[in-house]
Design a protein around this motif. Structure first.
Motif, PDB file in Angstrom:
ATOM      1  N   LEU A  81     -38.456  53.548  58.231  1.00 47.18           N
ATOM      2  CA  LEU A  81     -38.026  53.197  59.578  1.00 47.18           C
ATOM      3  C   LEU A  81     -36.623  52.617  59.521  1.00 47.18           C
ATOM      4  N   MET A  82     -35.687  53.253  60.219  1.00 47.12           N
ATOM      5  CA  MET A  82     -34.317  52.761  60.317  1.00 47.12           C
ATOM      6  C   MET A  82     -34.188  52.058  61.663  1.00 47.12           C
ATOM      7  N   GLN A  83     -34.239  50.737  61.644  1.00 45.22           N
ATOM      8  CA  GLN A  83     -34.355  49.954  62.874  1.00 45.22           C
ATOM      9  C   GLN A  83     -33.097  49.144  63.148  1.00 45.22           C
ATOM     10  N   ALA A  84     -32.465  49.400  64.307  1.00 45.11           N
ATOM     11  CA  ALA A  84     -31.356  48.545  64.735  1.00 45.11           C
ATOM     12  C   ALA A  84     -31.909  47.160  65.026  1.00 45.11           C
ATOM     13  N   LEU A  85     -31.177  46.138  64.652  1.00 47.89           N
ATOM     14  CA  LEU A  85     -31.637  44.774  64.849  1.00 47.89           C
ATOM     15  C   LEU A  85     -31.911  44.501  66.324  1.00 47.89           C
ATOM     16  N   LEU A  86     -33.011  43.819  66.574  1.00 43.24           N
ATOM     17  CA  LEU A  86     -33.421  43.479  67.931  1.00 43.24           C
ATOM     18  C   LEU A  86     -33.315  41.973  68.142  1.00 43.24           C
ATOM     19  N   LYS A  87     -33.216  41.577  69.369  1.00 41.22           N
ATOM     20  CA  LYS A  87     -33.006  40.180  69.710  1.00 41.22           C
ATOM     21  C   LYS A  87     -34.295  39.369  69.574  1.00 41.22           C
ATOM     22  N   CYS A 114     -26.019  46.141  69.681  1.00 46.54           N
ATOM     23  CA  CYS A 114     -27.019  45.198  69.171  1.00 46.54           C
ATOM     24  C   CYS A 114     -26.763  43.804  69.741  1.00 46.54           C
ATOM     25  N   ALA A 115     -27.830  43.162  70.244  1.00 45.51           N
ATOM     26  CA  ALA A 115     -27.706  41.830  70.836  1.00 45.51           C
ATOM     27  C   ALA A 115     -28.231  40.735  69.922  1.00 45.51           C
ATOM     28  N   ALA A 116     -28.654  41.079  68.721  1.00 45.19           N
ATOM     29  CA  ALA A 116     -29.239  40.100  67.806  1.00 45.19           C
ATOM     30  C   ALA A 116     -28.171  39.210  67.190  1.00 45.19           C
ATOM     31  N   ALA A 117     -28.579  37.995  66.849  1.00 45.22           N
ATOM     32  CA  ALA A 117     -27.671  37.055  66.195  1.00 45.22           C
ATOM     33  C   ALA A 117     -27.476  37.451  64.735  1.00 45.22           C
ATOM     34  N   GLU A 118     -26.535  36.801  64.083  1.00 45.21           N
ATOM     35  CA  GLU A 118     -26.299  37.057  62.661  1.00 45.21           C
ATOM     36  C   GLU A 118     -27.530  36.674  61.844  1.00 45.21           C
ATOM     37  N   ILE A 119     -27.779  37.438  60.794  1.00 44.65           N
ATOM     38  CA  ILE A 119     -28.941  37.197  59.949  1.00 44.65           C
ATOM     39  C   ILE A 119     -28.645  36.065  58.969  1.00 44.65           C
ATOM     40  N   THR A 120     -29.542  35.100  58.906  1.00 45.39           N
ATOM     41  CA  THR A 120     -29.405  33.979  57.980  1.00 45.39           C
ATOM     42  C   THR A 120     -30.375  34.157  56.812  1.00 45.39           C
ATOM     43  N   PRO A 121     -30.137  33.471  55.697  1.00 49.04           N
ATOM     44  CA  PRO A 121     -31.104  33.519  54.591  1.00 49.04           C
ATOM     45  C   PRO A 121     -32.492  33.070  55.025  1.00 49.04           C
ATOM     46  N   GLN A 122     -32.549  32.085  55.927  1.00 51.61           N
ATOM     47  CA  GLN A 122     -33.840  31.613  56.427  1.00 51.61           C
ATOM     48  C   GLN A 122     -34.573  32.727  57.182  1.00 51.61           C
ATOM     49  N   GLN A 123     -33.815  33.526  57.940  1.00 47.03           N
ATOM     50  CA  GLN A 123     -34.421  34.624  58.681  1.00 47.03           C
ATOM     51  C   GLN A 123     -34.965  35.682  57.732  1.00 47.03           C
ATOM     52  N   GLN A 124     -34.215  35.959  56.674  1.00 48.01           N
ATOM     53  CA  GLN A 124     -34.683  36.933  55.691  1.00 48.01           C
ATOM     54  C   GLN A 124     -35.975  36.470  55.033  1.00 48.01           C
ATOM     55  N   GLU A 125     -36.056  35.189  54.707  1.00 48.90           N
ATOM     56  CA  GLU A 125     -37.273  34.645  54.119  1.00 48.90           C
ATOM     57  C   GLU A 125     -38.432  34.750  55.100  1.00 48.90           C
ATOM     58  N   GLU A 193     -31.622  47.262  71.970  1.00 43.57           N
ATOM     59  CA  GLU A 193     -31.903  47.112  73.394  1.00 43.57           C
ATOM     60  C   GLU A 193     -30.897  47.854  74.260  1.00 43.57           C
ATOM     61  N   GLY A 194     -29.639  47.876  73.835  1.00 42.54           N
ATOM     62  CA  GLY A 194     -28.590  48.512  74.628  1.00 42.54           C
ATOM     63  C   GLY A 194     -28.465  50.010  74.429  1.00 42.54           C
ATOM     64  N   GLY A 195     -29.299  50.571  73.575  1.00 45.46           N
ATOM     65  CA  GLY A 195     -29.258  52.001  73.329  1.00 45.46           C
ATOM     66  C   GLY A 195     -28.181  52.400  72.332  1.00 45.46           C
ATOM     67  N   TRP A 196     -28.097  53.702  72.065  1.00 45.26           N
ATOM     68  CA  TRP A 196     -27.113  54.236  71.130  1.00 45.26           C
ATOM     69  C   TRP A 196     -25.766  54.418  71.806  1.00 45.26           C
ATOM     70  N   SER A 197     -24.700  54.187  71.072  1.00 47.37           N
ATOM     71  CA  SER A 197     -23.378  54.537  71.570  1.00 47.37           C
ATOM     72  C   SER A 197     -23.161  56.031  71.317  1.00 47.37           C
ATOM     73  N   ASN A 198     -22.212  56.619  72.014  1.00 53.80           N
ATOM     74  CA  ASN A 198     -21.914  58.041  71.820  1.00 53.80           C
ATOM     75  C   ASN A 198     -21.482  58.308  70.384  1.00 53.80           C
TER      76      ASN A 198
END
Length: 238
Positions: A81-87, A114-125, A193-198
């Motif tokens: 699954l290739m998933q764009a980050l979600l909020k 993409c509307a998601a915030a930057e990924i932190t090490p805590q988020q990865q854990e 959430e915002g869809g694909w760009s052209n």
């Protein structure tokens, strides 16, 4: 029987020691006691049946009574699954359900809208914990692999025989796909959430990705991921 995750380094046959959240879950949440049996898995396919011999708030010891190795039922159509980050917690939901559905790998990437915030090490854990918790619930012996990609173009596509992009403008549904010609690895791209760009759409089409529809309505990112994985797993069932 309750199943818990253990680090292979904590095993010193015939004893195994659980600490941290797993120990607290056993002692404080489930209130298990000495003599109770548990199942333990280390993420390699090994399943240990053990009996608790000491239970403390942050440390639990068990004696291994039996060990089996669950052979992985490798699908001839391994799905990524290739998933764009979600909020917010939407990505949490996707990782949980993708694990349950038997997805081999989830690659998260940042896209144009993409509307998601930057990924932190805590988020990865946190994401790794969600995958392990999902494995415990669905009794999956080997966790789904989680990979972070800086952008769409950095994702390697050569290993995949079948490449799809879920797109709202496509009329051909995923359920109409014919995957019986030859076995091979599959990947599906799900946008944010915002869809694909052209530009992103043009890039993926240029990489020989086939656009597919997931139905008559536009789905949220997390719904689209679950729907797409469910459809592809159904079509490739053996």
């Amino acid at each position: 029987m309750r199943r818990f995750f253990i680090n292979s380094q904590s095993i010193q046959p015939p004893l195994v020691t659980l600490t941290g959240q797993e120990a607290q879950h056993i002692s404080r949440v489930l209130r298990m006691t000495v003599g109770d049996q548990v199942e333990l898995f280390d993420g390699t396919g090994a399943i240990f049946r053990a009996r608790l011999i000491s239970v403390h708030k942050n440390r639990v010891c068990a004696e291994i009574e039996n060990c089996e190795h669950e052979e992985r039922s490798l699908s001839p159509y391994p799905l990524s699954l290739m998933q764009a980050l979600l909020k917010g917690k939407k990505t949490d939901f996707v990782l949980q359900k993708a694990t349950e559905l038997g997805v081999e790998e989830c690659i998260l990437f940042r896209s144009r809208y993409c509307a998601a915030a930057e990924i932190t090490p805590q988020q990865q854990e946190r994401w790794q914990r969600i995958i392990l918790e999902s494995c415990k619930q669905c009794r999956r012996p080997v966790p789904m692999k989680l990979t972070l990609s800086p952008d769409l173009q950095a994702i390697p596509l050569d290993p995949f025989v079948y490449k799809f992009i879920a797109h709202e403008d496509e009329r051909k549904t995923a359920g109409q796909l014919n995957l019986s010609a030859a076995a091979g690895a599959i990947c599906i791209f799900i946008g944010p959430e915002g869809g694909w760009s052209n530009k992103e759409t043009e890039y993926l089409l240029g990489m020989n990705c086939t656009p597919v529809s997931l139905g008559e309505f536009i789905l949220r990112g997390e719904t689209a991921a679950v729907a797409a994985c469910s459809i592809l797993k159904y079509l490739t069932r053996t």
